[in-house]
Enzyme design. Sequence first.
Site, PDB file in Angstrom:
ATOM      1  N   TYR A 191       0.782  -1.247   0.000  1.00 22.79           N
ATOM      2  CA  TYR A 191       0.000   0.000   0.000  1.00 22.79           C
ATOM      3  C   TYR A 191       0.809   1.289   0.000  1.00 22.79           C
ATOM      4  CZ  TYR A 191       0.776  -0.828   5.022  1.00 22.79           C
ATOM      5  OH  TYR A 191       1.337  -1.098   6.225  1.00 22.79           O
TER       6      TYR A 191
ATOM      7  N   CYS B 126      -7.261 -19.286  46.080  1.00 29.02           N
ATOM      8  CA  CYS B 126      -7.726 -20.332  46.984  1.00 29.02           C
ATOM      9  C   CYS B 126      -6.518 -20.916  47.707  1.00 29.02           C
ATOM     10  CB  CYS B 126      -8.413 -21.423  46.156  1.00 29.02           C
ATOM     11  SG  CYS B 126      -8.609 -22.967  47.042  1.00 29.02           S
TER      12      CYS B 126
HETATM   13  S1  IVH Z   1       0.226   3.796   5.218  1.00 27.81           S
HETATM   14  C1  IVH Z   1       3.091   7.083   6.133  1.00 27.81           C
HETATM   15  N1  IVH Z   1      -1.720   2.205   4.536  1.00 27.81           N
HETATM   16  O1  IVH Z   1      -1.209   1.183   9.924  1.00 27.81           O
HETATM   17  C2  IVH Z   1       2.003   6.111   5.986  1.00 27.81           C
HETATM   18  N2  IVH Z   1      -0.726   1.889   6.669  1.00 27.81           N
HETATM   19  O2  IVH Z   1      -0.928   3.336  11.904  1.00 27.81           O
HETATM   20  C3  IVH Z   1       2.314   4.825   6.581  1.00 27.81           C
HETATM   21  N3  IVH Z   1      -1.667   0.014   7.933  1.00 27.81           N
HETATM   22  O3  IVH Z   1       2.250   0.984  10.455  1.00 27.81           O
HETATM   23  C4  IVH Z   1       1.304   3.794   6.573  1.00 27.81           C
HETATM   24  N4  IVH Z   1      -3.131  -0.610   6.437  1.00 27.81           N
HETATM   25  O4  IVH Z   1       1.009  -1.131   9.763  1.00 27.81           O
HETATM   26  C5  IVH Z   1      -0.828   2.514   5.489  1.00 27.81           C
HETATM   27  N5  IVH Z   1      -3.440   0.836   3.789  1.00 27.81           N
HETATM   28  C6  IVH Z   1      -2.559   1.171   4.717  1.00 27.81           C
HETATM   29  C7  IVH Z   1      -2.474   0.463   5.941  1.00 27.81           C
HETATM   30  C8  IVH Z   1      -1.549   0.860   6.891  1.00 27.81           C
HETATM   31  C9  IVH Z   1      -2.629  -0.861   7.627  1.00 27.81           C
HETATM   32  C10 IVH Z   1      -0.940   0.035   9.207  1.00 27.81           C
HETATM   33  C11 IVH Z   1       0.563  -0.006   9.053  1.00 27.81           C
HETATM   34  C12 IVH Z   1       1.075   1.232   9.726  1.00 27.81           C
HETATM   35  C13 IVH Z   1      -0.057   1.583  10.618  1.00 27.81           C
HETATM   36  C14 IVH Z   1      -0.077   3.054  10.869  1.00 27.81           C
END
Ligand code: IVH
Length: 717
Positions: A255, A455
């Site tokens: 992502y 207990c």
């Molecule tokens: S973007 C700078 N996209 O959420 C942006 N994070 O709270 C960085 N996560 O550590 C993250 N799905 O483990 C992004 N579609 C997504 C996500 C995602 C889950 C998690 C990831 C990150 C955390 C941030």
Amino acid sequence: MTTLRTRDTASLTEAEAAEELAALSVEIAHHDALYHGRDAPEISDAAYDALVARNRAIEARFPALVRADSPSRRVGAATAEGFAKSRHGEPMLSLNNVFSQTEFGEFCASIRRFLGLSAEDPLRFVAEPKIDGLSINLLYEDGAFIKGATRGDGIEGEDVTQNLLTIADLPKRLHAPFPARIEIRGEVFMDKADFLAFRTAQEQAAAEREQRRARGEKLGDAVVVPANPRNAAAGSVRQLDARITASRPLKLFAYAMGASSEPPAESHHAFLQRLQHWGFAVNPLSTLLDTEADAEAFQRRIGDQRAALGYDIDGVVYKLDRLDWQRRLGFVGRAPRWATAWKFPAEQATTVLLDIEIQVGRTGALTPRAVMQPVTVGGVVVRHATLHNEDEIARKDIRIGDTVRIQRAGDVIPQVVEVLPDKRPPGAQPFAFPTACPVCGSHAIRDGEDVVRRCTGGLVCPAQAVERLKHFASRRAMDIEGLGEENIQKLFDEGLVRSPADIFRLAHHAERMRQWEGWGARSKKSDEARKVAKLLEAIETRRSVPLERFIFALGIRRIGEQNAKLLARHYHTLEEWRAKMVAAHVIGSEAREELGSIQGIGPAIAEELVEFFAEPRALAALDDLAREAPPLPAESTAAADSPFAGKTLVFTGTLETLTRDEAEAQAERLGAKVTKSVSKKTDFVVVGADAGSKATKAAELGLRILTEAEYRDLAGL
Ligand code: IVH
């Protein structure tokens, strides 16, 4: 160790604040290590957040007290030992959260302000479900997967390349064209169904391991039963043996990107398409929204689908689509200004609390559990919720008959959030936590700071009895061959063995035992035909064991082998020990002073012993046992005619015919004193395969060295 102080921060003196900040730093570091390092958190996310918030609130009032090691200055957790470190090309950051339309609106307004946009300029976002898994960073050079790392502290993580290579979703080569060098970020996760199957398998493995332990067999690595899919995914990726990772059903969605030798796309949604072209799986629900106003409807739609999705999500990530705007906005602190996570509220429901059950665990811990009118929370029917402990029930003033709001967060066990006071039925009484064990009636007490009530019934409490009987018969304790977990359960269920003494009266029931399936004299299988006879023989040979073994076998809390040894050496005979322990009940008595004076026996251990002996039924069970199986006094345990009687013996290296525990137990039975280190006082050193420095030292000291075969000969085995 969680002890959130409830006092208003406004009333803290500077000294109190400094003390509390020091404690919070240690406590939060402990939970960080459990969460990140071992994937086994001890407290809920909400409880953790409360600790962090408390730390922040105190720091806000006393800025001069902010510590160098303050949790507010730390990012993530330190790298666990065992993996090489890997530095990310660009830091791996996290996301800020919003919880409502208003907060999302503020997030959009701050973007507009920063970029100098008017209210008319539409903000296009890509919305992506936020999966709760383990985020990873993947480096590709010339289209080839080079290495992959966990997030770690955001700057450097653990190099888990070998493990990631086992994940089918991870492209080993990218489809051209691609930048010469690019970091791809994504989430490794486990589907809900795969998680449930995996957890069941782990539970079975853990139970089998317990059985092996009871039989005194060799144990492999500890079995971790993960609480939720996130822990399962994280634990699987962080295995030191990649074959284990390969056996786990892991998936990957990509992502985001980190460092890149050239911009890979014009916009974020174009980048997601590139990811798919290169061969990555991208969450199919990811959607380009034309205006920010579409976010609310999207949030609701995904929220409705949430329970039916194959994987756990805890919100939706909204990322500004234009990469040039993303670059201008940049980051503040640990999070980007151009993206946010709109979190779902924890799934909640209200229902009626029908009863509070008290369960008694193996160590006697009394654990309260709410029994509720069944209710569906997030697609799962819930009947029980954890109430943690008696303080929690009192704090929330939870009463039977109350209507309660319950919540299921990512974790599996639902919790009671609060009571709805308006719906309390007239006459509902505050819950009186039992001070006697609901199973056996013995006193249930709280020990100092401990929030858990236990207990004190020990040997006579049926809830603890089976586990304690298993311990009693186990190899390191009484060492009764053939009396493993399964047989103890059977004997207990049939009512033949309720306390340790009953084991030594089993001969009276031989006929009845032979009637049981698989135990019978009529069985065609010879081992089954002899089963009862063999068991009874084994029991006879263990009717008299050294006092230290006897004491350890009683399974008194905090009395392990070492302490049992100390007690046996000090008191010599069971009679003496028993009399002194009973007398030690009186604080300030001579016996209590004597107990406290034993080197290695601290006040907590002394307290445990006194408690055990203060319980009349535990004492009766002990006396009963002592009549059936009187232990040998501590100094005359030697089997007089054995060449090892009274001699000091060390085993070193790997033995072929015996496990180390077995060998030591046998030697002790022959009257030897088994020690770990070689010294001038050692009489014999038994040397197995690959023996190291101990064998060398024995040779230097000119001690008597025996091979395993020679030892067996002398021992008459
Ligand atoms: S973007 C700078 N996209 O959420 C942006 N994070 O709270 C960085 N996560 O550590 C993250 N799905 O483990 C992004 N579609 C997504 C996500 C995602 C889950 C998690 C990831 C990150 C955390 C941030």
